[in-house]
Design a protein around this motif. Structure first.
Motif, PDB file in Angstrom:
ATOM      1  N   HIS A  45       0.830  -1.206   0.000  1.00 43.21           N
ATOM      2  CA  HIS A  45       0.000   0.000   0.000  1.00 43.21           C
ATOM      3  C   HIS A  45       0.865   1.256   0.000  1.00 43.21           C
ATOM      4  CE1 HIS A  45      -2.274   3.185   2.183  1.00 43.21           C
ATOM      5  NE2 HIS A  45      -3.079   2.939   1.161  1.00 43.21           N
ATOM      6  N   ARG A  46       1.913   1.256   0.815  1.00 44.10           N
ATOM      7  CA  ARG A  46       2.818   2.421   0.841  1.00 44.10           C
ATOM      8  C   ARG A  46       3.505   2.607  -0.506  1.00 44.10           C
ATOM      9  NH1 ARG A  46       2.396   5.697   5.484  1.00 44.10           N
ATOM     10  NH2 ARG A  46       1.677   4.317   7.101  1.00 44.10           N
ATOM     11  N   LEU A  47       3.922   1.514  -1.128  1.00 40.41           N
ATOM     12  CA  LEU A  47       4.565   1.595  -2.432  1.00 40.41           C
ATOM     13  C   LEU A  47       3.599   2.138  -3.480  1.00 40.41           C
ATOM     14  CD1 LEU A  47       7.062   0.952  -4.168  1.00 40.41           C
ATOM     15  CD2 LEU A  47       6.068  -1.312  -4.537  1.00 40.41           C
ATOM     16  N   TYR A  48       2.396   1.616  -3.503  1.00 39.91           N
ATOM     17  CA  TYR A  48       1.389   2.098  -4.448  1.00 39.91           C
ATOM     18  C   TYR A  48       1.076   3.573  -4.212  1.00 39.91           C
ATOM     19  CZ  TYR A  48      -2.989   2.622  -6.942  1.00 39.91           C
ATOM     20  OH  TYR A  48      -3.970   3.071  -7.784  1.00 39.91           O
ATOM     21  N   SER A  49       0.958   3.973  -2.963  1.00 39.75           N
ATOM     22  CA  SER A  49       0.658   5.372  -2.650  1.00 39.75           C
ATOM     23  C   SER A  49       1.770   6.300  -3.110  1.00 39.75           C
ATOM     24  CB  SER A  49       0.442   5.556  -1.146  1.00 39.75           C
ATOM     25  OG  SER A  49      -0.689   4.859  -0.724  1.00 39.75           O
ATOM     26  N   ALA A  50       3.005   5.865  -2.951  1.00 40.31           N
ATOM     27  CA  ALA A  50       4.132   6.705  -3.343  1.00 40.31           C
ATOM     28  C   ALA A  50       4.230   6.851  -4.859  1.00 40.31           C
ATOM     29  CB  ALA A  50       5.429   6.128  -2.796  1.00 40.31           C
ATOM     30  N   VAL A  51       3.926   5.785  -5.573  1.00 44.98           N
ATOM     31  CA  VAL A  51       4.090   5.809  -7.026  1.00 44.98           C
ATOM     32  C   VAL A  51       2.906   6.486  -7.719  1.00 44.98           C
ATOM     33  CG1 VAL A  51       4.259   4.322  -9.061  1.00 44.98           C
ATOM     34  CG2 VAL A  51       5.570   3.777  -7.019  1.00 44.98           C
ATOM     35  N   HIS A  52       1.682   6.234  -7.267  1.00 45.01           N
ATOM     36  CA  HIS A  52       0.516   6.683  -8.013  1.00 45.01           C
ATOM     37  C   HIS A  52      -0.213   7.887  -7.437  1.00 45.01           C
ATOM     38  CE1 HIS A  52       0.663   3.499 -10.916  1.00 45.01           C
ATOM     39  NE2 HIS A  52       0.812   2.614  -9.938  1.00 45.01           N
ATOM     40  N   ASP A  53      -0.174   8.104  -6.157  1.00 42.96           N
ATOM     41  CA  ASP A  53      -1.029   9.137  -5.568  1.00 42.96           C
ATOM     42  C   ASP A  53      -0.325  10.449  -5.263  1.00 42.96           C
ATOM     43  OD1 ASP A  53      -3.181   7.484  -5.681  1.00 42.96           O
ATOM     44  OD2 ASP A  53      -3.031   6.838  -3.602  1.00 42.96           O
TER      45      ASP A  53
END
Length: 89
Positions: A45-53
């Motif tokens: 979730h942290r990785l996705y948040s950093a890359v996309h949001d």
């Protein structure tokens, strides 16, 4: 600087997940697999948040993912501490 901290939290969560996975493999206790899944979900979730949001966490989906991860931890603790019924023969 925020990206550095997010990367460190992501890496830490995934490494902790690997440690719990190793403990689960050696003991076979479901307590450790729940913790491993929780930290793995949190790391992804942290990785996705950093890359996309780009740091925006206004969506309810972010809170639902965290609720799932923390719910797994609570479930693991409750399952470990609740008395088990003895099987009847």
């Amino acid at each position: 600087m925020t990206d550095l901290f997010t990367g460190a939290i992501t890496m830490g969560s995934l490494v902790i997940a690997l440690f719990f996975l190793r403990f689960w493999r050696s003991s076979g206790d479901r307590f450790f697999i729940y913790f491993a899944l929780s930290f793995f979900i949190e790391g992804l979730h942290r990785l996705y948040s950093a890359v996309h949001d780009n740091g925006g966490e206004d969506s309810p989906m972010h809170y639902l993912i965290r609720l799932l991860a923390y719910g797994l931890i609570i479930w693991a603790i409750l399952e470990k501490n609740l008395p088990r019924e003895k099987s009847r023969k």
